[in-house]
Design a protein around this motif. Structure first.
Motif, PDB file in Angstrom:
ATOM      1  N   ILE A  32      16.455   3.749  51.606  1.00 25.04           N
ATOM      2  CA  ILE A  32      15.576   4.919  51.610  1.00 25.04           C
ATOM      3  C   ILE A  32      15.151   5.322  53.021  1.00 25.04           C
ATOM      4  CG2 ILE A  32      13.456   3.581  51.307  1.00 25.04           C
ATOM      5  CD1 ILE A  32      14.317   6.989  49.691  1.00 25.04           C
ATOM      6  N   ARG A  33      14.957   4.346  53.922  1.00 24.48           N
ATOM      7  CA  ARG A  33      14.543   4.703  55.278  1.00 24.48           C
ATOM      8  C   ARG A  33      15.613   5.537  55.976  1.00 24.48           C
ATOM      9  NH1 ARG A  33      11.760  -0.808  57.792  1.00 24.48           N
ATOM     10  NH2 ARG A  33      10.003  -0.927  56.317  1.00 24.48           N
ATOM     11  N   ARG A  34      16.852   5.120  55.828  1.00 22.65           N
ATOM     12  CA  ARG A  34      17.947   5.876  56.449  1.00 22.65           C
ATOM     13  C   ARG A  34      18.058   7.269  55.854  1.00 22.65           C
ATOM     14  NH1 ARG A  34      23.214   6.850  55.198  1.00 22.65           N
ATOM     15  NH2 ARG A  34      23.194   5.447  53.394  1.00 22.65           N
ATOM     16  N   LEU A  35      17.868   7.382  54.549  1.00 21.08           N
ATOM     17  CA  LEU A  35      17.986   8.682  53.895  1.00 21.08           C
ATOM     18  C   LEU A  35      16.874   9.626  54.341  1.00 21.08           C
ATOM     19  CD1 LEU A  35      18.953   7.653  50.243  1.00 21.08           C
ATOM     20  CD2 LEU A  35      20.438   8.083  52.216  1.00 21.08           C
ATOM     21  N   VAL A  36      15.641   9.116  54.380  1.00 21.81           N
ATOM     22  CA  VAL A  36      14.511   9.955  54.789  1.00 21.81           C
ATOM     23  C   VAL A  36      14.675  10.388  56.240  1.00 21.81           C
ATOM     24  CG1 VAL A  36      12.022   9.958  55.228  1.00 21.81           C
ATOM     25  CG2 VAL A  36      12.919   8.979  53.101  1.00 21.81           C
ATOM     26  N   ARG A  37      15.133   9.473  57.084  1.00 24.49           N
ATOM     27  CA  ARG A  37      15.290   9.775  58.502  1.00 24.49           C
ATOM     28  C   ARG A  37      16.415  10.779  58.754  1.00 24.49           C
ATOM     29  NH1 ARG A  37      15.495   4.934  59.930  1.00 24.49           N
ATOM     30  NH2 ARG A  37      17.768   4.678  59.930  1.00 24.49           N
ATOM     31  N   GLY A  38      17.486  10.702  57.958  1.00 21.84           N
ATOM     32  CA  GLY A  38      18.654  11.530  58.236  1.00 21.84           C
ATOM     33  C   GLY A  38      18.736  12.825  57.462  1.00 21.84           C
ATOM     34  N   ALA A  39      17.904  12.997  56.434  1.00 26.29           N
ATOM     35  CA  ALA A  39      18.021  14.177  55.572  1.00 26.29           C
ATOM     36  C   ALA A  39      17.527  15.438  56.265  1.00 26.29           C
ATOM     37  CB  ALA A  39      17.247  13.956  54.275  1.00 26.29           C
ATOM     38  N   GLU A  40      18.127  16.547  55.895  1.00 26.14           N
ATOM     39  CA  GLU A  40      17.665  17.850  56.355  1.00 26.14           C
ATOM     40  C   GLU A  40      16.360  18.213  55.653  1.00 26.14           C
ATOM     41  OE1 GLU A  40      20.234  21.789  57.180  1.00 26.14           O
ATOM     42  OE2 GLU A  40      19.764  21.471  55.077  1.00 26.14           O
ATOM     43  N   ARG A  41      15.541  19.017  56.305  1.00 28.04           N
ATOM     44  CA  ARG A  41      14.251  19.387  55.734  1.00 28.04           C
ATOM     45  C   ARG A  41      14.400  20.098  54.384  1.00 28.04           C
ATOM     46  NH1 ARG A  41      10.280  22.439  59.732  1.00 28.04           N
ATOM     47  NH2 ARG A  41      10.735  20.480  60.828  1.00 28.04           N
ATOM     48  N   SER A  42      15.490  20.817  54.198  1.00 22.40           N
ATOM     49  CA  SER A  42      15.702  21.537  52.936  1.00 22.40           C
ATOM     50  C   SER A  42      15.745  20.600  51.740  1.00 22.40           C
ATOM     51  CB  SER A  42      17.007  22.327  52.998  1.00 22.40           C
ATOM     52  OG  SER A  42      18.116  21.456  53.171  1.00 22.40           O
ATOM     53  N   ALA A  43      16.090  19.321  51.959  1.00 17.94           N
ATOM     54  CA  ALA A  43      16.173  18.375  50.852  1.00 17.94           C
ATOM     55  C   ALA A  43      14.835  18.230  50.143  1.00 17.94           C
ATOM     56  CB  ALA A  43      16.662  17.014  51.355  1.00 17.94           C
ATOM     57  N   TRP A  44      13.751  18.277  50.890  1.00 19.52           N
ATOM     58  CA  TRP A  44      12.428  18.107  50.275  1.00 19.52           C
ATOM     59  C   TRP A  44      12.057  19.308  49.408  1.00 19.52           C
ATOM     60  CZ3 TRP A  44      10.849  13.398  50.215  1.00 19.52           C
ATOM     61  CH2 TRP A  44      11.211  12.527  51.260  1.00 19.52           C
ATOM     62  N   ILE A  45      12.482  20.494  49.812  1.00 16.82           N
ATOM     63  CA  ILE A  45      12.246  21.679  48.981  1.00 16.82           C
ATOM     64  C   ILE A  45      13.020  21.558  47.676  1.00 16.82           C
ATOM     65  CG2 ILE A  45      12.510  24.190  48.854  1.00 16.82           C
ATOM     66  CD1 ILE A  45      12.306  24.230  51.934  1.00 16.82           C
ATOM     67  N   ILE A  46      14.272  21.139  47.780  1.00 16.28           N
ATOM     68  CA  ILE A  46      15.103  20.979  46.589  1.00 16.28           C
ATOM     69  C   ILE A  46      14.520  19.912  45.675  1.00 16.28           C
ATOM     70  CG2 ILE A  46      17.386  20.241  45.784  1.00 16.28           C
ATOM     71  CD1 ILE A  46      18.540  21.598  48.291  1.00 16.28           C
ATOM     72  N   ILE A  47      14.048  18.798  46.244  1.00 11.89           N
ATOM     73  CA  ILE A  47      13.461  17.718  45.446  1.00 11.89           C
ATOM     74  C   ILE A  47      12.256  18.228  44.657  1.00 11.89           C
ATOM     75  CG2 ILE A  47      12.130  15.569  45.636  1.00 11.89           C
ATOM     76  CD1 ILE A  47      14.085  14.823  47.942  1.00 11.89           C
ATOM     77  N   ALA A  48      11.387  18.995  45.312  1.00 12.48           N
ATOM     78  CA  ALA A  48      10.209  19.525  44.627  1.00 12.48           C
ATOM     79  C   ALA A  48      10.606  20.404  43.450  1.00 12.48           C
ATOM     80  CB  ALA A  48       9.344  20.308  45.613  1.00 12.48           C
ATOM     81  N   LEU A  49      11.622  21.229  43.640  1.00 13.38           N
ATOM     82  CA  LEU A  49      12.070  22.109  42.562  1.00 13.38           C
ATOM     83  C   LEU A  49      12.768  21.321  41.453  1.00 13.38           C
ATOM     84  CD1 LEU A  49      13.337  25.075  44.747  1.00 13.38           C
ATOM     85  CD2 LEU A  49      11.361  25.072  43.218  1.00 13.38           C
ATOM     86  N   VAL A  50      13.485  20.250  41.820  1.00 16.63           N
ATOM     87  CA  VAL A  50      14.111  19.390  40.806  1.00 16.63           C
ATOM     88  C   VAL A  50      13.044  18.775  39.904  1.00 16.63           C
ATOM     89  CG1 VAL A  50      15.317  17.191  40.476  1.00 16.63           C
ATOM     90  CG2 VAL A  50      16.230  18.879  42.069  1.00 16.63           C
ATOM     91  N   VAL A  51      11.971  18.290  40.509  1.00 19.22           N
ATOM     92  CA  VAL A  51      10.879  17.689  39.731  1.00 19.22           C
ATOM     93  C   VAL A  51      10.289  18.708  38.760  1.00 19.22           C
ATOM     94  CG1 VAL A  51       8.553  16.709  39.894  1.00 19.22           C
ATOM     95  CG2 VAL A  51      10.341  15.951  41.475  1.00 19.22           C
ATOM     96  N   LEU A  52      10.144  19.939  39.209  1.00 14.98           N
ATOM     97  CA  LEU A  52       9.519  20.972  38.381  1.00 14.98           C
ATOM     98  C   LEU A  52      10.431  21.448  37.254  1.00 14.98           C
ATOM     99  CD1 LEU A  52       7.770  23.162  41.123  1.00 14.98           C
ATOM    100  CD2 LEU A  52       6.665  21.629  39.475  1.00 14.98           C
ATOM    101  N   THR A  53      11.742  21.486  37.484  1.00 17.62           N
ATOM    102  CA  THR A  53      12.643  22.127  36.519  1.00 17.62           C
ATOM    103  C   THR A  53      13.418  21.153  35.632  1.00 17.62           C
ATOM    104  OG1 THR A  53      14.359  22.246  38.240  1.00 17.62           O
ATOM    105  CG2 THR A  53      12.937  24.166  37.962  1.00 17.62           C
ATOM    106  N   THR A  54      13.393  19.854  35.933  1.00 22.68           N
ATOM    107  CA  THR A  54      14.101  18.905  35.068  1.00 22.68           C
ATOM    108  C   THR A  54      13.613  18.953  33.613  1.00 22.68           C
ATOM    109  OG1 THR A  54      14.705  17.404  36.866  1.00 22.68           O
ATOM    110  CG2 THR A  54      14.557  16.452  34.669  1.00 22.68           C
ATOM    111  N   PRO A  55      12.288  19.001  33.346  1.00 30.39           N
ATOM    112  CA  PRO A  55      11.852  19.103  31.945  1.00 30.39           C
ATOM    113  C   PRO A  55      12.417  20.328  31.231  1.00 30.39           C
ATOM    114  CG  PRO A  55      10.011  18.487  33.343  1.00 30.39           C
ATOM    115  CD  PRO A  55      11.142  18.860  34.263  1.00 30.39           C
ATOM    116  N   ALA A  56      12.561  21.443  31.958  1.00 30.46           N
ATOM    117  CA  ALA A  56      13.138  22.636  31.341  1.00 30.46           C
ATOM    118  C   ALA A  56      14.589  22.390  30.949  1.00 30.46           C
ATOM    119  CB  ALA A  56      13.038  23.825  32.302  1.00 30.46           C
ATOM    120  N   GLY A  57      15.319  21.634  31.787  1.00 28.78           N
ATOM    121  CA  GLY A  57      16.691  21.292  31.449  1.00 28.78           C
ATOM    122  C   GLY A  57      16.770  20.451  30.189  1.00 28.78           C
TER     123      GLY A  57
END
Length: 247
Positions: A66-91
């Motif tokens: 997880i440390r490597r992933l957090v350090r290397g990920a693009e900032r857009s990943a966090w926006i996508i993660i937030a939307l995934v959390v919100l829309t998974t129940p709808a799926g």
């Protein structure tokens, strides 16, 4: 364990081999574990248990790096993660009101679209367009709930752009780890999470850890062109498999 009793010895061997090989693909390309592992697990488990078991493995291996992933990920990943959390129940809700044939058709169309997007020329500026990032997050969340596969929208978004390979991999894997966590939480809330799955995931985890490590090593030894070819081949195979199920 009842779940272990559902497997014949040859099935256990096949599952261990599948766990290893799917994790190798994950380490090599940054995705693919669920696409390869869920169908094999579903030979002895229900589809829901197969998806949830794969989610456990995805979370376990994601937390190990997880440390490597957090350090290397693009900032857009966090926006996508937030939307995934919100829309998974709808799926999950959409899955509950559609027939299996309609679900398979939707998955096949999305898989084919992802494969087609990989073939397009690389694009450098998509990360600066909020609408594109938002669409990827919403669709990925819907796919997480609908099919346990957040990858088809995410992979073309990162692999199809002119960004460093390690940034693309870290971004995808961070999203998939968080999406799998969301899937497990949703399964628990819906009452479909069998708590005998975690011990089975622990049993399979050493094979996953080894395969992922070897895949990461192999990824560092191949060029970007070959890496993108491998990504496209796996997406294309997944799309053909989805179409074959429809036929």
């Amino acid at each position: 364990m009842e779940l272990l009793a559902a497997y014949a010895p040859w099935q256990l061997a096949a599952v261990l081999a599948a766990a290893f090989s799917s994790a190798f693909v994950r380490g090599l390309t940054g995705f693919g574990m669920a696409i390869l592992l869920v169908p094999i697990l579903a030979l002895a488990l229900s589809p829901v248990h197969a998806v949830l078991l794969t989610n456990f493995l995805s979370v376990f291996v994601g937390l190990s790096e997880i440390r490597r992933l957090v350090r290397g990920a693009e900032r857009s990943a966090w926006i996508i993660i937030a939307l995934v959390v919100l829309t998974t129940p709808a799926g999950l809700y959409l899955l509950s009101i559609t027939t299996p044939d309609v679900a398979r058709l939707a998955i096949a169309i999305i898989a084919l679209s992802a494969f087609g997007a990989i073939l397009l020329p690389q694009r450098a500026a998509l990360e600066h367009h909020p609408a594109t990032t938002g669409s990827v997050g919403i669709l990925s969340g819907l796919m997480t709930g609908y099919a346990g596969m957040p990858g088809p929208p995410v992979v073309p978004y990162y692999v199809g752009r002119a960004i460093p390979r390690e940034m693309a991999k870290a971004s995808m894997l961070l999203i998939f780890t968080c999406a799998s966590t969301t899937g497990l939480v949703s399964g628990a809330v819906l009452g479909v999470l069998d708590w005998s799955l975690p011990p089975l995931a622990v049993l399979l985890f050493p094979a996953v850890l080894l395969g992922n490590w070897l895949g990461n090593r192999a990824s560092g030894r191949i060029g970007d062109g070959l890496w993108r070819t491998a990504v496209g081949a796996i997406l294309g195979g997944a799309a053909l498999a989805a179409l074959a199920r429809l036929i």
